[in-house]
Design an enzyme around this catalytic site. Structure first.
Site, PDB file in Angstrom:
ATOM      1  N   LYS A 172       0.871  -1.232  -0.445  1.00  0.00           N
ATOM      2  CA  LYS A 172       0.190  -0.078  -0.091  1.00  0.00           C
ATOM      3  C   LYS A 172       1.370   0.841   0.311  1.00  0.00           C
ATOM      4  CE  LYS A 172      -1.439   2.298   3.133  1.00  0.00           C
ATOM      5  NZ  LYS A 172      -1.033   3.780   2.533  1.00  0.00           N
ATOM      6  N   GLU A 247      10.021   1.601  10.239  1.00  0.00           N
ATOM      7  CA  GLU A 247      11.196   2.852  10.248  1.00  0.00           C
ATOM      8  C   GLU A 247      10.456   4.026   9.746  1.00  0.00           C
ATOM      9  OE1 GLU A 247      13.809   5.858   9.402  1.00  0.00           O
ATOM     10  OE2 GLU A 247      12.326   5.328   6.919  1.00  0.00           O
ATOM     11  N   CYS A 280      13.797  12.137   6.968  1.00  0.00           N
ATOM     12  CA  CYS A 280      13.617  11.474   8.505  1.00  0.00           C
ATOM     13  C   CYS A 280      14.058  11.494   8.984  1.00  0.00           C
ATOM     14  CB  CYS A 280      13.017   9.949   8.612  1.00  0.00           C
ATOM     15  SG  CYS A 280      13.696   9.004   7.592  1.00  0.00           S
ATOM     16  N   GLU A 380       9.587  16.894  15.019  1.00  0.00           N
ATOM     17  CA  GLU A 380      10.111  16.708  13.408  1.00  0.00           C
ATOM     18  C   GLU A 380       9.052  17.490  12.940  1.00  0.00           C
ATOM     19  OE1 GLU A 380      11.066  12.598  10.907  1.00  0.00           O
ATOM     20  OE2 GLU A 380       9.339  12.857  12.193  1.00  0.00           O
TER      21      GLU A 380
END
Length: 477
Positions: A172, A247, A280, A380
Site C-alpha cells: 500500500k 522505520e 526523516c 520533527e
C-alpha cells in the site's frame, strides 16, 4: 490528467470492488494531477489471498531464479528511470532533476542483489556438530506500507529484499504519491514476477493500512512513516502476533566543532533543506561550538537566503514545494511556534517565498539561539527549517543530541579522529555520519527509540524478511 483506478492483484490490473476516487494533487500548482481509487476490505482480502496462494511456490524457488528475475526488473527499471522520476516530481513535488537523479535512484535494487548473491541461505550451526544446520527461510506474506517523501526509494527498499528472500507481498503506497509504485508494478510484471507474488492496493492508512495490519493472512508488516502511525500499526498487529518492522521519524543533531572543515555549515544547511526538508534523517538541529557559533549562524543565513524555491518542473538547483496542504499548514504553524517561543529568526519565516502565491512552497527558515526543549528543537517538522544551538563542551553536545525521543541519524563535523570515534559510539542513534561522508553501500538504514525498529538495506535488509529454522542430522549432499 492521469487516471489509474485499478489495483494490481494476482498478476493483473483489476477494477476495485467499489470504486472510491481519490485525487492526487500536484503540489507545485495545487491542481489535480491524477485520479486513483482507494481500496476497501474486499480488495485487501483479494490481494492477501493471492499472495498467500503464491507463497508456497515462490518461497521454494532457487535463490538464483529469484535473483535472475530481479536482475531483469533492474534492467527494465533503468530503462524507465526518467519516467519514474517525472512521476515522482509530479505527485510529491521533488524538482525534476533531483527526482530523476536521487529520488528514482536504483541503488536499493543494486544493493539488494549484491546481498542476495553472497547470502548463505543454508549454514552450519557449529563445525563440531555435524548435520546441525540453520536454514534461512522466507517469513511469509508481507504487508508493506510506504510514505510519500521518498516514495519509490522506500518501496524498493522493501519490495526487492522481500522478493529475493522468497516472500510474497501486498503493497500500500501513500495515496499522496502512488503513481511511482504503480509504474513499479508494471516493471515487475514485465520482468516475469509470478502472479500473486507482488500485489498493490491503493488506499489510506485508516482503510487498507489498518486492514493489512490486522489481517490474519499477513505474517509481517513493514512500515515507513510517522512515529504516531507506527505505534498504531504495532497495536493493530499485536492480536495476530505479526512481525512488525518500523522505520519512523527523526530529529537528527549535526554537531559542528570549531575544527570542522570550512564547508561543514554550508553542507549541513543544504542537507537539512534537501527534499524540502521532508526526510526523516535530515540534520535539523545544528549544534555549534560557541567559538564559531556567530559565524556559523551568518553562514546559515546566507545559505538559506541563496536557496532557490520553485515549481518542480523548473530546471536548475532548487527546492520544490511541500507535498500537500496539510503538511504546508503544519510547517507554517511550527515556524510560528518557534517565533512565539522566542527562537531568533535568522532567515525565512511564515508565508510563501516572494513571487509564489500558489503551491505549497515554504521559505527556507533558520532559527538561532534555540533552547533545548523548544518545540522546533523537539518536534520533527518535516520542512526546510533548521534550529541552531550553541554548546561549550563535548559532553554538553552529546547530552543535547541524545535528549530527544528520536534516534535515527546524527552527524559529526570534526577533524579530530579520536573525538569522532568517541561521539560515534556515544550518540544514541542507528546511524552516525561524519564530515559529509556517506555510509558504505549495504550499510543498514534504521534507528532506535522512537525512530523505529527496522534495519533496511544490505544483508540486514534481506534478513528482515527471513526467519531461521534449526535442523538436526542434515545429510551431506
Amino acid at each position: 490528467m492521469i487516471e489509474r483506478r485499478e489495483f494490481y492483484i494476482d498478476g493483473a490490473w483489476v477494477a476495485p470492488t467499489a470504486s472510491r476516487d481519490f485525487t492526487v494533487i500536484n503540489p507545485s500548482t495545487e491542481e489535480p494531477a491524477a485520479v486513483i481509487s482507494l481500496g476497501g476490505e474486499a480488495d485487501t482480502n483479494a490481494a492477501v489471498a493471492a499472495a498467500n496462494r503464491a507463497f508456497a511456490d515462490w518461497s521454494t524457488t532457487a535463490p538464483d531464479e529469484r535473483i535472475a528475475i530481479v536482475e531483469r526488473a533492474l534492467e527494465i527499471y533503468l530503462r524507465r528511470k526518467d519516467e519514474m522520476g517525472d512521476l515522482i516530481s509530479l505527485e510529491m513535488g521533488a524538482p525534476r532533476t533531483m527526482a530523476r537523479r536521487s529520488q528514482a535512484d536504483e541503488c536499493n535494487i543494486v544493493d539488494a542483489l549484491a546481498a542476495a548473491r553472497d547470502f548463505h541461505w543454508l549454514r552450519p550451526t557449529d563445525p563440531k556438530t555435524p548435520g546441525s544446520m540453520i536454514a534461512m527461510e522466507a517469513i511469509g506474506t508481507i504487508g508493506m506500507i510506504t510514505p510519500w517523501n521518498w516514495p519509490i526509494s522506500q518501496v524498493t527498499l522493501k519490495v526487492f529484499p522481500a522478493l529475493l528472500a522468497g516472500c510474497t507481498m501486498v503493497l500500500k503506497p501513500s495515496e499522496y504519491a502512488p503513481l511511482d509504485a504503480m509504474l513499479l508494478a508494471d516493471i515487475l510484471h514485465e520482468a516475469g514476477v509470478p502472479k500473486g507474488v507482488f500485489n498493490l492496493v491503493n488506499g489510506d492508512g485508516e482503510g487498507v493500512g489498518t486492514q493489512l495490519s490486522r489481517h490474519p493472512g499477513i505474517d509481517m508488516i513493514s512500515f515507513t512513516g510517522s512515529t504516531r502511525a507506527g505505534i498504531a500499526i504495532t497495536k493493530a498487529a499485536a492480536d495476530s502476533l505479526k512481525r512488525v518492522s518500523l522505520e519512523l521519524g527523526g530529529k537528527g543533531a549535526n554537531i559542528v566543532f570549531a575544527d570542522a572543515d570550512d564547508r561543514a555549515v554550508q553542507r549541513g544547511v543544504r542537507h537539512c533543506f534537501n527534499n524540502t526538508g521532508q526526510s526523516c534523517n535530515a540534520p535539523t538541529r545544528m549544534l555549534v561550538e560557541r567559538s564559531i557559533y556567530d559565524r556559523a549562524v551568518e553562514t546559515a543565513r546566507e545559505v538559506a537566503e541563496a536557496t532557490r524555491v520553485g515549481p518542480a518542473h523548473e530546471e536548475g538547483p532548487h527546492i520544490g514545494p511541500l507535498v500537500n496542504e496539510r503538511q504546508f499548514d503544519r510547517v507554517q504553524a511550527l515556524i510560528q511556534k518557534g517565533i512565539d517561543e522566542g527562537a531568533r529568526l535568522v532567515a525565512g519565516g511564515v508565508g510563501r517565498p516572494e513571487g509564489l502565491n500558489r503551491g505549497f512552497f515554504v521559505r527556507p527558515t533558520v532559527f538561532a539561539d534555540v533552547v533545548p526543549g523548544m518545540t522546533v528543537e523537539r518536534e520533527e517538522i518535516f520542512g526546510p527549517v533548521l534550529s541552531m544551538i550553541p554548546f561549550d563542551t563535548e559532553e554538553e553536545a552529546i547530552a543535547i543530541a541524545n535528549d530527544t525521543p528520536y534516534g535515527l541519524t546524527n552527524y559529526v563535523q570534526s577533524q579530530n579522529g579520536a573525538r569522532r570515534n568517541r561521539l560515534a559510539r556515544r550518540l544514541r542513534s542507528g546511524m552516525v555520519e561524519m564530515n559529509g561522508k556517506s555510509r558504505g553501500a549495504g550499510a543498514p538504514f534504521g534507528g532506535v527509540k522512537a525512530s523505529g525498529l527496522a534495519r533496511e538495506g544490505g544483508v540486514w535488509g534481506l534478513e528482515e524478511y527471513l526467519t531461521p529454522k534449526s535442523i538436526s542430522d542434515w545429510a551431506a549432499e
